[in-house]
Write an enzyme that holds these catalytic residues in place. Structure first.
Site, PDB file in Angstrom:
ATOM      1  N   HIS A 196      -3.745  -5.263   0.363  1.00  0.00           N
ATOM      2  CA  HIS A 196      -3.213  -5.699   1.669  1.00  0.00           C
ATOM      3  C   HIS A 196      -3.205  -7.225   1.765  1.00  0.00           C
ATOM      4  O   HIS A 196      -4.229  -7.819   2.133  1.00  0.00           O
ATOM      5  CB  HIS A 196      -4.067  -5.116   2.805  1.00  0.00           C
ATOM      6  CG  HIS A 196      -3.836  -3.659   3.018  1.00  0.00           C
ATOM      7  ND1 HIS A 196      -2.885  -3.180   3.897  1.00  0.00           N
ATOM      8  CD2 HIS A 196      -4.399  -2.579   2.424  1.00  0.00           C
ATOM      9  CE1 HIS A 196      -2.889  -1.861   3.859  1.00  0.00           C
ATOM     10  NE2 HIS A 196      -3.793  -1.461   2.973  1.00  0.00           N
TER      11      HIS A 196
ATOM     12  N   CYS B 103       0.831  -1.210   0.000  1.00  0.00           N
ATOM     13  CA  CYS B 103       0.000   0.000   0.000  1.00  0.00           C
ATOM     14  C   CYS B 103       0.868   1.263   0.000  1.00  0.00           C
ATOM     15  O   CYS B 103       1.568   1.514  -0.968  1.00  0.00           O
ATOM     16  CB  CYS B 103      -0.979  -0.064   1.179  1.00  0.00           C
ATOM     17  SG  CYS B 103      -2.317   1.085   0.968  1.00  0.00           S
TER      18      CYS B 103
ATOM     19  N   GLU C  44      -2.009  -9.042   3.968  1.00  0.00           N
ATOM     20  CA  GLU C  44      -2.053  -9.516   5.355  1.00  0.00           C
ATOM     21  C   GLU C  44      -3.470  -9.670   5.892  1.00  0.00           C
ATOM     22  O   GLU C  44      -3.667 -10.308   6.922  1.00  0.00           O
ATOM     23  CB  GLU C  44      -1.251  -8.568   6.269  1.00  0.00           C
ATOM     24  CG  GLU C  44      -1.847  -7.170   6.507  1.00  0.00           C
ATOM     25  CD  GLU C  44      -1.556  -6.179   5.385  1.00  0.00           C
ATOM     26  OE1 GLU C  44      -1.229  -6.612   4.270  1.00  0.00           O
ATOM     27  OE2 GLU C  44      -1.667  -4.964   5.625  1.00  0.00           O
TER      28      GLU C  44
END
Ligand code: XMP
Length: 535
Positions: free
Chosen positions: A188, A78, A190
């Site tokens: 993202h 990001c 994660e």
């Protein structure tokens, strides 16, 4: 030991990146964006996190990456991706609203090692206000969504390491070696909603950075036991036990390393759960720990008499706790070290670079100066779930490992208004009924509700009374509120949709069996805006 460094630019999900990497059995450290450890030879790769800032914000975090690029693989996530692109001549501009939420990777570069094993149209999670509209010359897009051309990019850097500093054999380090490359993803990986995010991180950490994936609870115990022995030598160590998972695992680990030279102190402030002091002391003795149990309930309850203000109550408990603990600690005249069950999220929070205090710390503090003890924090690199895995590795009983978190001030922050022994008794009894019911309720998948819930407890609204009827008698007693939340780190939490049959049974049992309570409510507030505890 190999490690990945995550440079933190202030994103809410930085810790999540760390957890995902640890789940890949790879050690990682989260450091402030400008604190890269240039002289640590064990770093095998770097991840730049997201950030609340835009690259154009005057206060945006900026860092010189020239000492890192070309020496090891870098993955920007990001803001991390936008920052690298922007500072190398790319363009970043405000994005349309379509760059929030779910998106699908409509195109990925075939054979790119970052996307090995990816399914067509893999779902990712976007969350950014800016977007990359042009990447620097020589860099290339490697994935796009319908609306984001540069969902991911790659840049091939020349190796910047001198021959002597280079750990890679000359054969491996031909031009184009993965060690010299930079990747950026604007989504993202994660977060849960990036369906193959963990695979992407695995591709980066294992295939690209070369992690051997040898970080495990067993290797942690072995290394840490040796480190503790080296750190404290033949000295004596004191540890404050709370009955919670972190301090208990810390004690067992230290016990494994130094045996009887560990002295634990467990203070009963009189506001623990029903029978908790007795039961936990028994558990500790079974574990072979050398524990001094101190019943200081008279003193705490005496000092709290008539105090209604929540902050005042916390201050009194904190002060008394330090004084009682210190008085015991002073008696152990040959102690040289104080051990604490501090875990990694406690320390990352204190590094929080956005400067917002989300949760204050409640550890034992302010030991007397003349004791001049060194600090021993063997769990300081672990996340909560890892502490539990280490506890299992150490053979600790499951009920100690899976215990819900419990606040240091105990039931004091769950009795609204002033505290008396009688109110503590009422709350202990109600709490005991609720917690037992959660432990006994086995869900369809065979897991107890207790184990599915992050934290549960009961709150006594002792400043409120309401009318009820029992038999032919009118009652005028207190309501209690049940609280049960799911969470991963207590910074956010959601209330649990408890089964109605369980709520009905708990309500009945509490009203019938706990004298002083005639009404049971259920707290359906999430954090934020509410907090987990009521005070
Ligand atoms: P809140 O109420 O802030 O709680 O949402 C977040 C987590 O922290 C625990 N908590 C405490 N723990 N001493 C502690 O050791 C305290 O003073 C304290 N206050 C809250 C709370 O139980 C929850 O797990």
């Amino acid at each position: 030991m190999q490690k990945i460094i995550i440079l933190d630019f202030g994103s809410q999900t930085t810790q999540l990146i760390g957890r995902r990497i640890r789940e890949l059995n790879t050690f990682c450290e989260i450091l402030p964006y400008n604190k890269f450890p240039h002289d640590d030879p064990s770093v095998i790769g770097v991840i730049l996190s997201g950030s609340p800032y835009s690259v154009y914000d005057p206060e945006a975090f900026k860092v010189d990456l020239s000492g890192i690029r070309g020496r090891m693989p870098i993955l920007g996530i990001c803001y991390g991706a936008q920052y690298m692109s922007y500072t190398n001549g790319g363009k970043v501009e405000p994005a349309g609203s379509r760059e929030y939420g779910r998106a699908n990777l409509a195109w990925i570069e075939q054979n790119n090692p970052l996307f090995r094993g990816f399914a067509p149209n893999s779902q990712v999670w976007m969350s950014h206000g800016d977007t990359i509209t042009a990447i620097p010359e020589g860099w290339r897009a490697i994935a796009s969504t319908a609306s984001v051309k540069f969902a991911a990019y790659q840049a091939d850097d020349a190796c910047s390491m001198s021959n002597t500093a280079c750990a890679v054999s000359p054969n491996q380090c031909s031009q184009g070696s993965m060690f010299n490359k930079v990747w950026g993803v604007q989504f993202h990986p994660e977060v849960f909603h990036s369906v193959q995010g963990t695979l992407l991180l695995k591709n980066f950490v294992v295939d690209i950075c070369g992690s051997r994936q040898d970080w495990s609870p067993a290797s942690f115990v072995e290394t840490t036991v040796n480190e503790i022995r080296q750190q404290v030598g033949d000295d004596r160590v004191i540890l404050g036990l709370s009955g919670g998972v972190d301090s208990s695992v810390c004690a067992v680990l230290l016990n494994r390393a130094i045996g009887d030279r560990l002295t634990c102190i467990f203070v009963d402030h009189g506001m623990l759960r029903k029978n908790e002091f007795r039961d936990v002391m028994h558990d500790y003795e079974c574990l072979g720990l050398n524990v001094i149990g101190v019943d200081a309930s008279e003193r705490f309850l005496g000092d709290l008499a008539g105090v209604t203000d929540p902050e005042q109550k916390r201050k009194i408990i904190g002060r008394d706790f330090v004084e009682v603990f210190n008085a015991e600690a002073r008696k152990i005249t040959d102690a040289r070290w104080l051990a604490q069950g501090t875990i990694y999220p406690d320390r990352i929070e204190s590094l929080n670079i956005t400067g917002k205090v989300i949760k204050s710390h409640h550890n034992v503090g302010g030991l007397p100066k003349e004791m001049s003890l060194g600090l021993c924090e063997p769990l300081k690199w672990l996340f909560k779930d890892e502490v539990r895995r280490v506890g299992r590795q150490l053979g600790m009983p499951e009920h100690l490992i899976t215990r819900h978190p419990f606040p240091g001030p105990g039931l004091a922050v769950r009795i609204l208004g002033d505290i008396t022994r009688e109110k503590v008794r009422i709350l202990q009894d109600a709490d005991d009924i609720f917690i037992r019911a959660l432990r006994e309720y086995v869900d369809t998948d065979g897991v107890t509700l207790y184990n599915k819930i992050w934290q549960a407890g009961v709150v006594l609204m002792s400043a409120v009374r309401s009318v009820g009827v029992m038999g032919d008698e009118r009652t005028y007693e207190h309501p209690v509120a049940l609280r049960a939340v799911t969470s991963t780190d207590a910074m956010t939490a959601d209330w649990v949709h408890l089964p109605y049959d369980l709520m009905a049974k708990v309500s009945n049992d509490i009203i019938n069996k706990v004298k002083g309570v005639n009404r049971v409510c259920y707290d359906i507030s999430s954090k934020p805006p509410a907090t987990i505890e009521w005070e």
